[in-house]
Write an enzyme that holds these catalytic residues in place. Structure first.
Site, mmCIF file in Angstrom:
data_model
loop_
_atom_site.group_PDB
_atom_site.id
_atom_site.type_symbol
_atom_site.label_atom_id
_atom_site.label_comp_id
_atom_site.label_asym_id
_atom_site.label_seq_id
_atom_site.Cartn_x
_atom_site.Cartn_y
_atom_site.Cartn_z
ATOM 1 N N ASN A 1 -2.960 6.505 -0.239
ATOM 2 C CA ASN A 1 -2.417 6.586 1.120
ATOM 3 C C ASN A 1 -1.637 7.871 1.362
ATOM 4 O O ASN A 1 -1.554 8.347 2.501
ATOM 5 C CB ASN A 1 -1.542 5.365 1.424
ATOM 6 C CG ASN A 1 -2.375 4.190 1.902
ATOM 7 O OD1 ASN A 1 -3.430 4.379 2.500
ATOM 8 N ND2 ASN A 1 -1.932 2.988 1.623
ATOM 9 N N SER B 1 0.816 -1.218 0.000
ATOM 10 C CA SER B 1 0.000 0.000 0.000
ATOM 11 C C SER B 1 0.845 1.260 0.000
ATOM 12 O O SER B 1 0.316 2.357 -0.184
ATOM 13 C CB SER B 1 -0.924 0.009 1.227
ATOM 14 O OG SER B 1 -0.158 -0.011 2.424
#
Length: 324
Positions: free
Chosen positions: A231, A159
């Site tokens: 993110n 991520s």
């Protein structure tokens, strides 16, 4: 060097270039151990490393899209839990009328669980979805590089971590890319496809197309930057939300309520952390702090660290910011 020798060398270079473009369809491989043209166009079997929340979700998505799936984890109990999670999700889909019982059985039959890395040697495409630990991922990619055929594309579901650094654990960095799914993978439509420094455009095109075959909407991240798109934007939201709770500005419930009603988000930051894992949020924030010049804005709040130390990691442990 004679003129004839120079000519022969140039011819050999030219022929080698042609072989890279027009690969032998009868099964022979070129000098560089590259793929056959026929194989490149035909991806049937997908290897998924990790049977946790993301791994089993990705395995389910692939199987529902008609692919055969090998889902591997390090212990039988992890594999069994992953298979049970998939069956539970599909059972709910049957109950809601989104699929039939026979369709559910067909999906489950396409998924094989295993603890053996060797079972991945014949897969046509790999998606790694293990814990967010860079050294662990690099170790796994070294194994995959030795185990799988040279033409196979290896992707990581990280991520936030460096796709470039992961790719350099292999001898095929041009065939390594990021393929970041979102939780829960069967429901979330977005996939971030990330270029590593050496990732070829052809590899990115294949990964983008695979995401579409999974019924997802891919976005291309052109630079291997920490946190990629989502993110990089999301973690500051988490940090500020936790700081507001720490400072007593508002309750956790009201912060979530304000975000949902004021920004029209489907979930508030605390609800989202409970779903995706509070420990994952801390891990990503610490990585961004390390990689982005240790700027104070990326410093993890004390309350976040306390939650992880107390084992309150969200739904997966039965409680986080909220009690499950």
């Amino acid at each position: 060097m004679t003129l004839k020798t120079k000519y022969n060398n140039l011819c050999e270079k030219f022929n080698r270039s042609l072989r890279l473009i027009f690969r032998d369809k009868e099964g022979s491989k070129n000098e560089e151990g590259d793929r056959e043209e026929g194989e490149a166009m035909e991806i049937k079997k997908i290897g998924v490393l990790g049977a946790g929340t993301m791994g089993n979700g990705i395995a389910q998505v692939a199987a529902q899209s008609g692919f055969e799936v090998i889902m591997r984890d390090i212990e039988d109990r992890f594999v069994e839990n992953g298979l049970k999670a998939i069956e539970k999700f599909l059972t709910k889909s049957v109950e809601k009328g989104k699929m039939t019982e026979s369709q559910k059985k067909e999906v489950l039959l396409r998924i094989k669980g295993t603890t053996r890395m060797e079972d991945l040697k014949d897969v046509d495409f790999v998606i790694e979805a293990i814990f967010e630990d860079l050294e662990l991922k690099k170790s796994v990619f070294r194994q995959l590089d030795e185990l799988t055929r040279p033409h196979v594309i290896l992707t990581t579901n990280t991520s936030s971590m460096s796709v470039t650094e992961i790719s350099m654990a292999t001898k095929r960095p041009e065939k390594v890319a990021g393929m970041h799914f979102f939780n829960p993978a069967p429901l979330m439509r977005l996939v971030e496809v990330i270029h590593g420094y050496h990732t070829s455009d052809e590899t990115v095109e294949v990964v983008m197309e695979m995401a579409r075959k999974f019924g997802k909407e891919p976005v291309e991240v052109k630079k291997d930057t920490p946190g990629f798109i989502v993110n990089r934007l999301l973690m500051p939201h988490f940090i500020e939300a936790i700081k507001m709770a720490e400072e007593g500005i508002a309750s956790i419930e009201d912060i979530d309520k304000a975000v949902k009603l004021g920004l029209n988000y489907p979930m508030g930051p605390f609800e989202l952390m409970d779903l995706t894992g509070i420990d994952i949020a801390l891990h990503v924030i610490e990585y961004l702090y390390k990689e982005l010049n240790k700027e104070s804005k990326w410093s993890a709040p004390t309350l976040l660290r306390s939650m992880v130390r107390a084992g309150r990691l969200g739904k997966k442990t039965g409680g986080g910011w909220y009690k499950s």
